[in-house]
Design a protein around this motif. Structure first.
Motif, short mmCIF file in Angstrom:
data_model
loop_
_atom_site.label_atom_id
_atom_site.label_comp_id
_atom_site.label_asym_id
_atom_site.label_seq_id
_atom_site.Cartn_x
_atom_site.Cartn_y
_atom_site.Cartn_z
N UNK A 191 -3.31 -3.87 9.79
CA UNK A 191 -2.71 -3.67 8.48
C UNK A 191 -2.21 -5.01 7.93
N UNK A 241 1.11 -6.33 9.01
CA UNK A 241 1.18 -6.85 10.38
C UNK A 241 0.53 -8.23 10.45
N UNK A 244 -0.35 -6.75 0.58
CA UNK A 244 0.00 -5.65 -0.30
C UNK A 244 -1.10 -5.35 -1.29
N UNK A 245 -0.69 -4.76 -2.43
CA UNK A 245 -1.70 -4.34 -3.42
C UNK A 245 -1.86 -5.38 -4.53
N UNK A 278 -3.20 -1.96 -8.22
CA UNK A 278 -3.47 -0.73 -7.47
C UNK A 278 -4.79 -0.06 -7.86
N UNK A 305 -5.83 0.37 0.83
CA UNK A 305 -4.47 0.53 0.31
C UNK A 305 -3.84 -0.80 0.02
N UNK A 310 9.73 -7.19 17.74
CA UNK A 310 9.20 -6.24 16.76
C UNK A 310 8.10 -5.38 17.37
N UNK A 365 0.95 3.04 17.65
CA UNK A 365 0.11 2.58 16.54
C UNK A 365 -1.36 2.78 16.87
N UNK A 424 6.07 1.31 -2.89
CA UNK A 424 5.36 0.64 -3.99
C UNK A 424 5.20 -0.86 -3.77
N UNK A 425 5.99 -1.43 -2.88
CA UNK A 425 5.87 -2.86 -2.63
C UNK A 425 4.57 -3.19 -1.91
N UNK A 426 4.19 -2.35 -0.97
CA UNK A 426 3.01 -2.70 -0.16
C UNK A 426 1.88 -1.71 -0.32
N UNK A 427 2.12 -0.58 -0.99
CA UNK A 427 1.04 0.38 -1.20
C UNK A 427 0.88 1.37 -0.06
N UNK A 428 1.76 1.31 0.95
CA UNK A 428 1.65 2.28 2.04
C UNK A 428 1.94 3.69 1.53
N UNK A 429 1.15 4.63 2.03
CA UNK A 429 1.33 6.03 1.64
C UNK A 429 1.32 6.89 2.89
N UNK A 452 -1.74 6.22 5.36
CA UNK A 452 -2.03 4.92 5.96
C UNK A 452 -0.80 4.03 5.90
N UNK A 453 -0.76 3.11 6.80
CA UNK A 453 0.38 2.20 6.79
C UNK A 453 0.29 1.18 7.91
N UNK A 454 1.29 0.34 7.97
CA UNK A 454 1.31 -0.72 8.97
C UNK A 454 1.73 -0.17 10.33
N UNK A 455 1.72 -1.02 11.34
CA UNK A 455 2.05 -0.58 12.69
C UNK A 455 3.46 -0.01 12.76
N UNK A 456 4.37 -0.57 11.99
CA UNK A 456 5.76 -0.10 12.06
C UNK A 456 5.89 1.29 11.42
N UNK A 481 14.04 -7.93 11.23
CA UNK A 481 13.03 -8.24 10.20
C UNK A 481 13.30 -7.33 8.99
N UNK A 523 10.94 -5.19 6.94
CA UNK A 523 10.16 -4.11 7.54
C UNK A 523 10.96 -2.81 7.71
#
Lengths: 410, 157
Positions: A346, A349, A364-365, A369, A378, B7, B16, B37-42, B66-70, B129, B132
């Protein structure tokens, strides 16, 4: 090498900084650029010696301050080859310039059913102001699609432009790096009777810009991406269009006269500069433009094409199918922003692991978007270069990506 | 700078790489969406609950999106900790976890301190961090959105 890259790097004090005893690797200039000493000094000197209100007080100091502010406008007009200095309007940022267009020109000229054509690679700043008019005025938006390698698919452009009032597009995508055929697109808009608006935020800092040869009607761009300070953006427009537009924000500085019942406006550009403008920032911007001109915009473009080639070859050479870099591979067709997907990691990361080595990228986006949806992702990781970057920065990026793979065991 | 090992602890990477309770639940399961909205994770949280009120039991929970490891590992661990517990117990767990993340404005209730976070303690390193933290709490806020309003959308902003 087209200019003394080592000397240029020394011009930017922040690049001397070390964090955890390691040098800073700044690869986020598509987001915002770093500032040379000369810009920092110009702003300090102005505040120490010359700062005063502009356009309203009659003492000598205020006259000097007004002159310094207006020098910023002269510098910008020269940089983009504007036919008249008065056609350059200062705003808070490029986003405000886009909103100015949508609100001032749009409200005067767009109604229910009127068509605005955008492209699928636009930044939110060239989308949301129009979506606001969809909500308020029921205008329609048509979208120019993209090709597989991230260029505009112009196959159907004439149909899309048929009957349209506006064609607003980016000169260079902040995600894909794609440089669009600006002059041709302006010509096609004109042929269709549509106003041409160019979002040139990513283009102007890195290329020779000539708004006259583009044949554009309105162009928006920002100072902070071209070594100038944040807090000031620019709108250039053809005088007859700016002249016919109603004002955007109302207040001081933008009026000719005010009564209890009504007002008349000052001439362009003051008509669009309500209130105290970013005075100190205009002085810094003038210094930034002079700095870029001394190095030469064509030289900057040449440097970035060479470094772009190195970036594409390094990342693709080291990671092969494990990296997907969006946008064209031909550096003639793109600028130095590289959005990518790396293995299954991701972007957050990736960015986190790179940060441990002081490699600054954006994850990010990217305020695009709808484009992320077209790309089917994403988010992406984005590295972007400028005149102060060199091959060592790209090597640090690639080494950092290697490290990310190791940490996640992929 | 705190080390990345603070982390990316092994248990986090494990969740993950192999997320638990991924998937969807059909209606009448409750569905709530959360995004950053900052990173687009949903993220989408599906809840199958039997019974009424606070004593209702979370029979099943699934995570989509979807999203990051955290954010993904936090969601995965959340589902493991919540499944089979009552809504009241899970609310308490969410309070405890958000407190661990340093979220302000959480009013602890009697007994919260005794809650064992188990694997979730591994996310403590996220505190070092700050950017995050939103990733870590996204699924939890989406869960709370689901049980508070019966669905809908929540945002980190």
């Amino acid at each position: 090498m087209t200019f003394d890259q080592t000397a240029v790097r020394k011009d930017f004090p922040i690049l001397w900084r070390e964090i955890d005893d390691k040098p800073l690797v700044y690869l986020d200039s598509g987001n915002t650029s770093q500032k040379p000493q000369r810009v920092i000094d110009a702003m300090s000197h102005f505040q120490e010696h010359t700062y005063a209100p502009i356009n309203r007080s009659s003492y000598r100091l205020a006259g000097e301050a007004t002159d310094a502010y207006e020098k910023g406008r002269v510098a910008v007009a020269r940089l983009i080859n504007a036919p008249s200095v008065d056609e350059v309007v200062f705003t808070k940022n490029a986003t405000e310039a886009m909103n100015l267009i949508a609100q001032a020109w749009g409200r005067a000229n767009l109604g229910e059913g009127d068509v605005v054509v955008l492209t699928e690679m636009e930044h939110h700043a060239n989308i949301v102001p129009w979506l606001m008019l969809v909500q308020e005025r029921k205008i329609q938006i048509r979208w120019v699609p993209l090709t597989a390698d991230g260029q505009l698919d112009l196959t159907n452009l004439d149909n899309l432009l048929d009957g349209a009032k506006v064609f607003s597009f980016t000169a260079m995508s902040n995600v894909l790096g794609t440089i669009t055929p600006i002059a041709m697109l302006c010509e096609r808009a004109k042929a269709a009777g549509a106003l041409s608006i160019v979002d040139a935020c990513q283009f102007v800092p890195h290329n020779v810009t000539d708004v006259q040869s583009w044949g554009a009607d309105l162009v928006a761009f920002s100072s902070h991406k071209m070594c100038g300070p944040s807090g000031i953006g620019m709108l250039w427009g053809r005088m007859e269009i700016l002249d016919a537009m109603p004002p955007f924000l109302g207040g001081g500085n933008m009026i000719d006269t005010v009564t209890f019942d009504s007002f008349t406006t000052a001439p362009v550009p003051m008509k669009f500069e309500a209130g105290t403008p970013p005075i100190i920032e205009a002085v810094g911007l003038a210094a930034a433009v002079e700095y870029l001109e001394e190095i030469g915009m064509a030289n900057i473009r040449q440097h970035e094409m060479e470094l772009s080639r190195y970036t594409l070859d390094t990342l693709k050479g080291r990671f092969g199918d494990d990296i997907t870099i969006y946008g064209p591979d031909d550096v003639q067709l793109r600028g130095g922003v590289f959005s990518f997907a790396f293995r299954d990691l991701h972007p957050h990361d990736v960015s986190q692991v790179l940060d441990e080595r002081n490699v600054c990228v954006r994850a990010g986006h990217h305020c695009a978007k709808p484009l992320m949806k077209t790309l089917g992702v994403g988010a992406t990781t984005r590295a972007s270069i400028y005149l102060y970057n060199d091959t060592a920065d790209i090597d640090a990026l690639a080494d950092g990506l290697e490290n990310a793979s190791d940490i996640f065991g992929l | 700078m705190p080390g990345l090992e603070d982390l990316y602890r092994e248990i986090i990477l494990d969740h993950y790489r192999t997320p638990r309770n991924r998937g969807e639940l059909d209606p009448p399961a409750i569905k709530a969406e959360g995004h950053n909205p900052l990173c687009g994770d949903e993220i989408t949280v599906y809840l199958s609950i039997s019974g009424e009120g606070d004593e209702a039991v979370l029979d099943d929970i699934k995570i989509g999106g979807q999203g990051c490891s955290i954010s993904q590992s936090s969601a995965s661990m959340m589902t493991q900790s919540m499944k089979g517990k009552t809504v009241a117990e899970n609310r308490a767990l969410a309070r405890r976890f958000k407190s661990l993340m340093g979220i302000e404005g959480i009013e602890p209730q009697a007994g919260d301190d005794a809650i064992d976070l188990g694997d979730l303690e591994a996310l403590e390193g996220v505190m070092k961090f700050p950017v995050r933290i939103k990733c870590a709490v996204l699924s939890w806020n989406t869960f709370l959105q689901a049980v508070d309003t019966g669905g809908g959308t929540t945002s980190t902003e």
